[in-house]
Design a protein around this motif. Structure first.
Motif, short mmCIF file in Angstrom:
data_model
loop_
_atom_site.label_atom_id
_atom_site.label_comp_id
_atom_site.label_asym_id
_atom_site.label_seq_id
_atom_site.Cartn_x
_atom_site.Cartn_y
_atom_site.Cartn_z
N ARG A 8 0.84 -1.21 0.00
CA ARG A 8 0.00 0.00 0.00
C ARG A 8 0.87 1.25 0.00
N ASP A 9 1.93 1.25 0.81
CA ASP A 9 2.82 2.40 0.90
C ASP A 9 3.61 2.61 -0.39
N VAL A 10 4.07 1.52 -0.99
CA VAL A 10 4.85 1.62 -2.23
C VAL A 10 3.96 2.13 -3.37
N THR A 11 2.73 1.65 -3.45
CA THR A 11 1.84 2.12 -4.52
C THR A 11 1.44 3.58 -4.30
N ALA A 12 1.27 4.01 -3.05
CA ALA A 12 0.99 5.42 -2.77
C ALA A 12 2.17 6.28 -3.20
N LEU A 13 3.38 5.82 -2.90
CA LEU A 13 4.58 6.55 -3.32
C LEU A 13 4.65 6.63 -4.84
N ALA A 14 4.42 5.53 -5.52
CA ALA A 14 4.45 5.52 -6.99
C ALA A 14 3.41 6.49 -7.55
N GLY A 15 2.23 6.48 -7.00
CA GLY A 15 1.18 7.41 -7.44
C GLY A 15 1.58 8.85 -7.21
N ARG A 16 2.12 9.14 -6.01
CA ARG A 16 2.57 10.51 -5.71
C ARG A 16 3.63 10.97 -6.69
N LEU A 17 4.59 10.08 -6.97
CA LEU A 17 5.67 10.45 -7.89
C LEU A 17 5.14 10.72 -9.29
N ALA A 18 4.21 9.89 -9.75
CA ALA A 18 3.65 10.07 -11.10
C ALA A 18 2.90 11.40 -11.20
N VAL A 19 2.05 11.68 -10.23
CA VAL A 19 1.29 12.93 -10.24
C VAL A 19 2.24 14.12 -10.14
N ALA A 20 3.22 14.04 -9.25
CA ALA A 20 4.17 15.13 -9.06
C ALA A 20 4.98 15.40 -10.32
N VAL A 21 5.40 14.35 -11.02
CA VAL A 21 6.20 14.52 -12.24
C VAL A 21 5.39 15.27 -13.31
N ALA A 81 -6.07 16.31 -10.88
CA ALA A 81 -6.60 17.06 -9.74
C ALA A 81 -7.09 16.12 -8.65
N LEU A 82 -7.88 15.14 -9.03
CA LEU A 82 -8.48 14.26 -8.03
C LEU A 82 -7.50 13.21 -7.51
N ALA A 83 -6.57 12.77 -8.35
CA ALA A 83 -5.53 11.85 -7.87
C ALA A 83 -4.62 12.58 -6.88
N GLY A 84 -4.29 13.82 -7.19
CA GLY A 84 -3.48 14.61 -6.26
C GLY A 84 -4.19 14.82 -4.93
N LEU A 85 -5.49 15.09 -4.99
CA LEU A 85 -6.27 15.27 -3.77
C LEU A 85 -6.32 13.97 -2.96
N ALA A 86 -6.63 12.86 -3.63
CA ALA A 86 -6.71 11.57 -2.94
C ALA A 86 -5.38 11.18 -2.32
N LEU A 87 -4.30 11.33 -3.07
CA LEU A 87 -2.98 10.97 -2.55
C LEU A 87 -2.49 11.96 -1.49
#
Length: 154
Positions: A6-19, A109-115
């Motif tokens: 769960r933590d690794v996938t949250a990190l991957a999602g955060r990195l993708a949105v941030a990039v 927008a919504l992925a950033g909010l959720a993450l």
């Protein structure tokens, strides 16, 4: 699912949105505040200089913080404002898909909010704040589970 996954996938999602936000922010950074203000003003967006400063700040500085997991809820809210502003002020008339469509800004927008509110433990927020909060509730939760397991069912 394991907490680690769960933590690794949250990190991957955060990195993708941030990039993605960062790449858009760098474009605006290169235009400068004046160039970005001219661009957003030409789209009819009010307060173009304030908007330019907001967009550059959120998309560049916010993305660095988001990738590191710092101030996640705040950056998540700012991403939502950024993306939903783009959706309603720029992309809405183009429809969901196709040239100029709003599907990307909606998802970002919504992925950033959720993450922002579910960024995982692989973050500076967790390191600086979450451990202290999580340690107390985790130990209380463990005590409750142990008591529950030992309690006979009537």
């Amino acid at each position: 699912m394991s907490d680690w996954l769960r933590d690794v996938t949250a990190l991957a999602g955060r990195l993708a949105v941030a990039v993605v936000f960062f790449a858009h922010g760098l474009d605006k950074w290169q235009l400068g505040i004046g160039g970005t203000a001219d661009m957003v003003g030409g789209m009819g967006i009010p307060l173009p200089t304030v908007t330019a400063l907001f967009l550059i700040g959120v998309e560049v500085i916010g993305s660095i913080a988001f990738a590191a997991g710092l101030a996640l809820p705040l950056v998540g809210i700012l991403y939502a404002i950024d993306g939903l502003g783009a959706l309603f002020l720029v992309h809405l008339d183009a429809g969901l898909t196709g040239q100029g469509g709003y599907e990307l800004v909606l998802v970002l927008a919504l992925a950033g909010l959720a993450l922002g509110f579910n960024g995982g433990r692989l973050s500076l927020d967790h390191l600086l704040v979450g451990r202290r909060r999580g340690g107390v509730s985790a130990s209380r939760g463990a005590d409750t589970r142990a008591q529950t397991a030992d309690t006979p069912v009537s």
